[in-house]
Structure formats: structure tokens, C-alpha cells
Design a protein around this motif. Structure first.
Motif, PDB file in Angstrom:
ATOM      1  N   GLY A  59      -9.360 -39.051 105.699  1.00 35.71           N
ATOM      2  CA  GLY A  59      -8.690 -38.921 106.996  1.00 35.71           C
ATOM      3  C   GLY A  59      -9.411 -39.707 108.077  1.00 35.71           C
ATOM      4  N   VAL A  60     -10.733 -39.562 108.129  1.00 34.68           N
ATOM      5  CA  VAL A  60     -11.526 -40.290 109.115  1.00 34.68           C
ATOM      6  C   VAL A  60     -11.456 -41.792 108.835  1.00 34.68           C
ATOM      7  CG1 VAL A  60     -13.895 -40.696 109.922  1.00 34.68           C
ATOM      8  CG2 VAL A  60     -13.065 -38.357 109.599  1.00 34.68           C
ATOM      9  N   SER A  61     -11.561 -42.189 107.578  1.00 36.81           N
ATOM     10  CA  SER A  61     -11.519 -43.608 107.211  1.00 36.81           C
ATOM     11  C   SER A  61     -10.186 -44.235 107.595  1.00 36.81           C
ATOM     12  CB  SER A  61     -11.770 -43.768 105.709  1.00 36.81           C
ATOM     13  OG  SER A  61     -13.055 -43.294 105.375  1.00 36.81           O
ATOM     14  N   GLN A  62      -9.099 -43.521 107.389  1.00 34.97           N
ATOM     15  CA  GLN A  62      -7.780 -44.037 107.760  1.00 34.97           C
ATOM     16  C   GLN A  62      -7.691 -44.221 109.270  1.00 34.97           C
ATOM     17  OE1 GLN A  62      -4.991 -45.060 105.766  1.00 34.97           O
ATOM     18  NE2 GLN A  62      -4.580 -45.932 107.771  1.00 34.97           N
ATOM     19  N   ARG A  63      -8.231 -43.275 110.009  1.00 32.69           N
ATOM     20  CA  ARG A  63      -8.200 -43.383 111.479  1.00 32.69           C
ATOM     21  C   ARG A  63      -9.020 -44.564 111.960  1.00 32.69           C
ATOM     22  NH1 ARG A  63      -7.988 -38.068 114.818  1.00 32.69           N
ATOM     23  NH2 ARG A  63      -7.406 -39.669 116.300  1.00 32.69           N
ATOM     24  N   ILE A  64     -10.154 -44.817 111.312  1.00 35.14           N
ATOM     25  CA  ILE A  64     -10.970 -45.979 111.676  1.00 35.14           C
ATOM     26  C   ILE A  64     -10.201 -47.263 111.382  1.00 35.14           C
ATOM     27  CG2 ILE A  64     -13.042 -47.311 111.074  1.00 35.14           C
ATOM     28  CD1 ILE A  64     -14.430 -44.553 110.601  1.00 35.14           C
ATOM     29  N   ALA A  65      -9.583 -47.340 110.209  1.00 32.84           N
ATOM     30  CA  ALA A  65      -8.790 -48.525 109.851  1.00 32.84           C
ATOM     31  C   ALA A  65      -7.652 -48.726 110.849  1.00 32.84           C
ATOM     32  CB  ALA A  65      -8.253 -48.392 108.427  1.00 32.84           C
ATOM     33  N   ASP A  66      -6.984 -47.639 111.208  1.00 31.08           N
ATOM     34  CA  ASP A  66      -5.902 -47.723 112.193  1.00 31.08           C
ATOM     35  C   ASP A  66      -6.422 -48.216 113.543  1.00 31.08           C
ATOM     36  OD1 ASP A  66      -4.065 -46.785 110.331  1.00 31.08           O
ATOM     37  OD2 ASP A  66      -4.084 -44.719 111.115  1.00 31.08           O
ATOM     38  N   SER A  67      -7.556 -47.670 113.982  1.00 35.27           N
ATOM     39  CA  SER A  67      -8.132 -48.057 115.275  1.00 35.27           C
ATOM     40  C   SER A  67      -8.553 -49.519 115.289  1.00 35.27           C
ATOM     41  CB  SER A  67      -9.344 -47.178 115.593  1.00 35.27           C
ATOM     42  OG  SER A  67      -8.934 -45.844 115.772  1.00 35.27           O
ATOM     43  N   ALA A  68      -8.938 -50.031 114.127  1.00 40.27           N
ATOM     44  CA  ALA A  68      -9.344 -51.433 114.024  1.00 40.27           C
ATOM     45  C   ALA A  68      -8.146 -52.363 113.905  1.00 40.27           C
ATOM     46  CB  ALA A  68     -10.268 -51.617 112.828  1.00 40.27           C
ATOM     47  N   PHE A  73      -5.429 -47.841 104.614  1.00 40.43           N
ATOM     48  CA  PHE A  73      -6.767 -47.635 104.064  1.00 40.43           C
ATOM     49  C   PHE A  73      -6.682 -47.651 102.535  1.00 40.43           C
ATOM     50  CE2 PHE A  73      -9.460 -44.478 102.045  1.00 40.43           C
ATOM     51  CZ  PHE A  73     -10.708 -45.023 102.309  1.00 40.43           C
ATOM     52  N   ARG A  74      -7.683 -48.234 101.877  1.00 41.20           N
ATOM     53  CA  ARG A  74      -7.669 -48.311 100.413  1.00 41.20           C
ATOM     54  C   ARG A  74      -8.883 -47.686  99.749  1.00 41.20           C
ATOM     55  NH1 ARG A  74      -4.991 -54.170  99.518  1.00 41.20           N
ATOM     56  NH2 ARG A  74      -2.986 -53.602 100.392  1.00 41.20           N
ATOM     57  N   GLU A  75     -10.080 -47.914 100.290  1.00 41.63           N
ATOM     58  CA  GLU A  75     -11.271 -47.408  99.609  1.00 41.63           C
ATOM     59  C   GLU A  75     -12.443 -47.307 100.570  1.00 41.63           C
ATOM     60  OE1 GLU A  75     -13.008 -51.413  97.584  1.00 41.63           O
ATOM     61  OE2 GLU A  75     -11.098 -50.692  96.815  1.00 41.63           O
ATOM     62  N   VAL A  76     -13.421 -46.517 100.152  1.00 47.15           N
ATOM     63  CA  VAL A  76     -14.660 -46.374 100.916  1.00 47.15           C
ATOM     64  C   VAL A  76     -15.803 -46.193  99.917  1.00 47.15           C
ATOM     65  CG1 VAL A  76     -14.472 -43.864 101.230  1.00 47.15           C
ATOM     66  CG2 VAL A  76     -15.771 -45.202 102.868  1.00 47.15           C
ATOM     67  N   LEU A  77     -16.956 -46.773 100.247  1.00 42.88           N
ATOM     68  CA  LEU A  77     -18.144 -46.663  99.402  1.00 42.88           C
ATOM     69  C   LEU A  77     -19.271 -46.090 100.244  1.00 42.88           C
ATOM     70  CD1 LEU A  77     -19.566 -47.371  96.663  1.00 42.88           C
ATOM     71  CD2 LEU A  77     -20.284 -49.491  97.786  1.00 42.88           C
ATOM     72  N   ILE A  78     -19.894 -45.043  99.734  1.00 39.75           N
ATOM     73  CA  ILE A  78     -21.043 -44.422 100.392  1.00 39.75           C
ATOM     74  C   ILE A  78     -22.251 -44.665  99.500  1.00 39.75           C
ATOM     75  CG2 ILE A  78     -22.078 -42.254 101.166  1.00 39.75           C
ATOM     76  CD1 ILE A  78     -19.124 -41.227 101.479  1.00 39.75           C
ATOM     77  N   ARG A  79     -23.280 -45.237 100.077  1.00 39.97           N
ATOM     78  CA  ARG A  79     -24.521 -45.481  99.334  1.00 39.97           C
ATOM     79  C   ARG A  79     -25.596 -44.580  99.907  1.00 39.97           C
ATOM     80  NH1 ARG A  79     -28.629 -50.216  99.865  1.00 39.97           N
ATOM     81  NH2 ARG A  79     -29.901 -49.844  98.029  1.00 39.97           N
ATOM     82  N   SER A  80     -26.246 -43.823  99.025  1.00 39.59           N
ATOM     83  CA  SER A  80     -27.338 -42.954  99.452  1.00 39.59           C
ATOM     84  C   SER A  80     -28.543 -43.219  98.564  1.00 39.59           C
ATOM     85  CB  SER A  80     -26.917 -41.483  99.347  1.00 39.59           C
ATOM     86  OG  SER A  80     -26.734 -41.131  97.990  1.00 39.59           O
ATOM     87  N   SER A  81     -29.632 -42.577  98.853  1.00 39.66           N
ATOM     88  CA  SER A  81     -30.833 -42.791  98.039  1.00 39.66           C
ATOM     89  C   SER A  81     -30.626 -42.329  96.603  1.00 39.66           C
ATOM     90  CB  SER A  81     -32.037 -42.071  98.658  1.00 39.66           C
ATOM     91  OG  SER A  81     -31.795 -40.677  98.713  1.00 39.66           O
ATOM     92  N   GLY A  82     -29.699 -41.406  96.385  1.00 39.30           N
ATOM     93  CA  GLY A  82     -29.460 -40.890  95.040  1.00 39.30           C
ATOM     94  C   GLY A  82     -28.369 -41.607  94.272  1.00 39.30           C
ATOM     95  N   GLY A  83     -27.641 -42.495  94.920  1.00 43.82           N
ATOM     96  CA  GLY A  83     -26.569 -43.200  94.219  1.00 43.82           C
ATOM     97  C   GLY A  83     -25.390 -43.469  95.126  1.00 43.82           C
ATOM     98  N   TYR A  84     -24.229 -43.569  94.513  1.00 46.17           N
ATOM     99  CA  TYR A  84     -23.008 -43.950  95.217  1.00 46.17           C
ATOM    100  C   TYR A  84     -21.931 -42.878  95.086  1.00 46.17           C
ATOM    101  CZ  TYR A  84     -25.009 -48.643  95.100  1.00 46.17           C
ATOM    102  OH  TYR A  84     -25.826 -49.724  95.244  1.00 46.17           O
ATOM    103  N   VAL A  85     -21.122 -42.778  96.125  1.00 49.49           N
ATOM    104  CA  VAL A  85     -19.867 -42.036  96.073  1.00 49.49           C
ATOM    105  C   VAL A  85     -18.806 -43.037  96.514  1.00 49.49           C
ATOM    106  CG1 VAL A  85     -18.507 -40.100  96.954  1.00 49.49           C
ATOM    107  CG2 VAL A  85     -20.998 -39.869  96.703  1.00 49.49           C
ATOM    108  N   ALA A  86     -17.838 -43.276  95.656  1.00 48.95           N
ATOM    109  CA  ALA A  86     -16.776 -44.228  95.968  1.00 48.95           C
ATOM    110  C   ALA A  86     -15.445 -43.498  95.891  1.00 48.95           C
ATOM    111  CB  ALA A  86     -16.803 -45.396  94.983  1.00 48.95           C
ATOM    112  N   MET A  87     -14.592 -43.767  96.874  1.00 48.91           N
ATOM    113  CA  MET A  87     -13.278 -43.130  96.924  1.00 48.91           C
ATOM    114  C   MET A  87     -12.215 -44.203  97.055  1.00 48.91           C
ATOM    115  SD  MET A  87     -14.252 -39.972  99.403  1.00 48.91           S
ATOM    116  CE  MET A  87     -15.677 -40.753 100.149  1.00 48.91           C
ATOM    117  N   TYR A  88     -11.171 -44.072  96.242  1.00 49.72           N
ATOM    118  CA  TYR A  88     -10.093 -45.058  96.181  1.00 49.72           C
ATOM    119  C   TYR A  88      -8.754 -44.340  96.273  1.00 49.72           C
ATOM    120  CZ  TYR A  88     -13.922 -47.680  94.054  1.00 49.72           C
ATOM    121  OH  TYR A  88     -15.134 -48.269  93.813  1.00 49.72           O
ATOM    122  N   MET A  89      -7.876 -44.832  97.123  1.00 53.11           N
ATOM    123  CA  MET A  89      -6.533 -44.267  97.183  1.00 53.11           C
ATOM    124  C   MET A  89      -5.843 -44.529  95.846  1.00 53.11           C
ATOM    125  SD  MET A  89      -6.181 -42.696  99.996  1.00 53.11           S
ATOM    126  CE  MET A  89      -4.460 -42.313  99.828  1.00 53.11           C
TER     127      MET A  89
END
Length: 141
Positions: A59-68, A73-89
């Protein structure tokens, strides 16, 4: 019309195929964009919580894409010290969530996930159609 068990089996088969294609994937799930868990291939993970948080992130990612001024929105990648979380529509009503180790090949992860979303989108659309066909006709007054 395929049964719910057949549709769920297709989703789980695709999640299993993803885990084989990208060995660094430590968990994967398909959730509705409302945050409800649809299917998962994840051990030692509170998948319901991840599904709900994925919906919030989308929801937040879509709003950012809309604001830009960008389109869907299609996907988002989160990188942390422990690895990745990737989300794809995955179609209009579902999201594929992948958890991967820190040493994952992100290019391969994206490539395989994008291919998988086409399969998952079709299966989720078939499930929605199957569900809607099973609903009783509304009362007409």
C-alpha cells in the motif's frame, strides 16, 4: 473448473519450483493484497504476520509510485543485514513474498520471481473466477 485443492497445489508447486531455482530462498508465500495468506512454503516463520505486513508495504509502495507520477507498482526489494525480502505483484489481487539469504543472487531472484508471477497471476485469477462462479445468484426483488 478446477477444485480449490488443485489450484492450491499449483501455487505450492510454483513456490517449490522457485525454491529449487534459487537455493538461497529461505521462505516464500502468496498473500492477498488485503494481507490474507493464500499459500506458503516457509518453515519457522510466522507467515500470517508477514502476509499482513506485505500488504501494508504494498500500500505504501503504491502510494509512493503514484506520488512520483509512475504507473502501477510492481515490486519492492528490502535488504537487511540478515538477507532480503522481495515482494512482487501477482496479478491484481495477490503478492508473492520471497525471503532470501544475504548471499542470494538478486538478479536471479528477480528473474525467477518475475517469471513466477505470471504463473501465480493466472492461478489466482482462476481461483477468483472459480469462487465467483460458486456464489449464489443475488435475490431479485
Amino acid at each position: 473448473m478446477r477444485t480449490d485443492a488443485e489450484l492450491r497445489g499449483e501455487l505450492l508447486a510454483e513456490l517449490g519450483r522457485l525454491r529449487q531455482a534459487v537455493p538461497e530462498i529461505t521462505g516464500c508465500l502468496v498473500a492477498s493484497t488485503d494481507g490474507l495468506l493464500i499459500a506458503d512454503d516457509a518453515q519457522a516463520l510466522v507467515v500470517e504476520g508477514v502476509a499482513a505486513l506485505a500488504a501494508a508495504c504494498l500500500g505504501v509502495s503504491q502510494r509512493i509510485a503514484d506520488s512520483a507520477g509512475h504507473d502501477e507498482f510492481r515490486e519492492v526489494l528490502i535488504r537487511s543485514s540478515g538477507g532480503y525480502v522481495a515482494m512482487y505483484m501477482a496479478g491484481h489481487g495477490a503478492v508473492l513474498v520471497l525471503l532470501a539469504a544475504a548471499d542470494a543472487n538478486v538478479g536471479l531472484l528477480h528473474h525467477e520471481a518475475r517469471r513466477a508471477t505470471a504463473v501465480l497471476s493466472r492461478v489466482v485469477a482462476d481461483a477468483v473466477l472459480s469462487f465467483s462462479q460458486g456464489l449464489p445468484e443475488p435475490a431479485r426483488w
